[in-house]
Design an enzyme around this catalytic site. Structure first.
Site, mmCIF file in Angstrom:
data_model
loop_
_atom_site.group_PDB
_atom_site.id
_atom_site.type_symbol
_atom_site.label_atom_id
_atom_site.label_comp_id
_atom_site.label_asym_id
_atom_site.label_seq_id
_atom_site.Cartn_x
_atom_site.Cartn_y
_atom_site.Cartn_z
ATOM 1 N N ARG A 100 122.828 112.965 70.633
ATOM 2 C CA ARG A 100 121.477 113.401 70.981
ATOM 3 C C ARG A 100 120.439 112.311 70.730
ATOM 4 O O ARG A 100 120.535 111.549 69.784
ATOM 5 C CB ARG A 100 121.115 114.653 70.176
ATOM 6 N N ASN A 139 121.912 111.097 78.411
ATOM 7 C CA ASN A 139 121.058 109.907 78.415
ATOM 8 C C ASN A 139 121.709 108.720 77.707
ATOM 9 O O ASN A 139 122.498 108.905 76.793
ATOM 10 C CB ASN A 139 119.723 110.231 77.740
ATOM 11 N N ARG A 170 107.922 117.342 86.343
ATOM 12 C CA ARG A 170 106.831 117.213 85.371
ATOM 13 C C ARG A 170 105.575 116.648 86.048
ATOM 14 O O ARG A 170 104.453 117.104 85.791
ATOM 15 C CB ARG A 170 107.263 116.295 84.230
ATOM 16 N N HIS A 194 115.017 107.001 84.781
ATOM 17 C CA HIS A 194 114.612 108.199 84.048
ATOM 18 C C HIS A 194 114.259 107.732 82.641
ATOM 19 O O HIS A 194 115.101 107.657 81.751
ATOM 20 C CB HIS A 194 115.754 109.216 83.996
ATOM 21 N N THR A 249 114.938 118.574 74.021
ATOM 22 C CA THR A 249 114.516 119.193 75.281
ATOM 23 C C THR A 249 115.738 119.900 75.867
ATOM 24 O O THR A 249 116.853 119.412 75.740
ATOM 25 C CB THR A 249 114.008 118.152 76.300
#
Length: 334
Positions: A100, A139, A170, A194, A249
């Site tokens: 994470r 990610n 967004r 991103h 998130t």
């Protein structure tokens, strides 16, 4: 003695239940993986949902929790296992597994830790579902989409990064707040990475076909008295802000991934800003994956829209590619 089932049911056809045609697998049952799973279930996109993770107790608890809600869902089969055989014959595999992102940590700093995780995940996915389409969510998504392409041996059109689909959502949300118009009527793309070097395509932002740049040519620049440039800054900072406030998130990315899955499973041919190989486009000559407007249908990512960008936007896109390549070129992938 006959069983209750035998007394209750008279079989007309002896064949077993038909094989699923829209089996979807979620790799990783963390916050993002479960948000993707719930979003897919609520949109009724799968006839079988498979979950896989190395954390057995967490995995068992999550799948039991979902199965207990089967009455309220339209997905007949929900299964889970740490063994990747449970994912066999998936049409779409959504990869959310990995370590994470921490508060204040750039997505690019995650790269080497997650590459090593993918060296285990991707070969297992392809072994059991050689015809699947893989959607990478972990990610840093652009680099890990490249890593997935290299590790999988699958064609480019079946490797898709979730990319800036969420960034663009967004962006449209923030524009809608400034204008008082629903996000679905505020059109605009965030392209490129991103992350921190994403590109706001102000030249394409419009409401009902009316270009905002035609009304205010300096929009999105330092010369803009209304400071619309702050909208893009908020897009870039928003993930960090949410992580600071709640630790991670999950919901928005879950909704975003379900939209991508829907475009594929329903063969919609919708355009999404998702991560794909951009070598040869906009003067980029390295093997990097960045987000461009792409058409998604039942075959995967079938084409890229040639969006007319202004010179400064092309320059920003090239800078985005250079940032990723600077890290990617030194990776030990295979």
């Amino acid at each position: 003695m006959s069983s209750v089932q035998e007394n209750l049911i008279t079989n007309v056809c002896q064949d077993k239940a038909a094989k699923p045609t829209n089996k979807i697998t979620i790799v990783g049952v963390g916050q993002v993986g479960m948000a993707c799973a719930v979003s897919v279930l609520l949109k009724e996109l799968a006839d079988e949902l498979a979950l896989v993770d190395i954390l057995e107790d967490k995995l068992k608890g999550e799948v039991m929790d979902l199965q207990h809600g089967s009455l309220f869902l339209k997905t007949p089969t929900i299964v889970a296992d740490k063994d990747y055989s449970v994912t066999a014959n998936s049409r779409i595999v959504v990869v959310t597994g990995g370590v994470r992102q921490q508060e204040g940590e750039s997505a690019l700093n995650l790269v080497q830790r997650n590459v090593n995780v993918f060296k285990f995940i991707i070969p297992q996915v392809v072994k059991y579902s050689p015809d699947c389409i893989i959607i990478v969510v972990s990610n840093p998504v652009d680099i890990l989409t490249y890593v997935t392409w290299k590790l999988s041996g699958l064609p480019q059109h079946r490797i898709i990064g979730s990319g800036t689909n969420l960034d663009s959502a967004r962006f449209r949300h923030l524009i809608s707040e400034k204008l008082g118009v629903h996000p679905s009527s505020c059109h605009g793309f965030i392209l490129g990475e991103h992350g921190d070097t994403s590109v706001a395509v102000w030249s394409g932002v419009n409401v009902a076909g009316v270009s905002l740049q035609s009304l205010k040519p300096e929009i999105g620049t330092d010369q803009d008295s209304c400071n619309w440039k702050e909208v893009h800054k908020k897009v870039v900072d928003s993930a960090y802000e949410v992580i600071k406030l709640k630790g991670y998130t999950n919901w928005a990315i879950g909704f975003s991934v379900a939209e991508i899955v829907e475009s594929i499973t329903k063969n919609l041919g919708r355009v999404h800003p998702v991560s794909t190989m951009v070598k040869g486009m906009y003067g980029i000559e390295t093997e990097v994956f960045l987000s461009l407007p792409c058409v998604l249908n039942g075959n995967g990512l079938t084409s890229v829209i040639s969006q007319k960008l202004k010179d400064d936007e092309v320059g920003q896109l090239q800078k985005s590619s250079e940032t990723l390549w600077g890290i990617q070129k030194d990776l030990q992938v295979l």
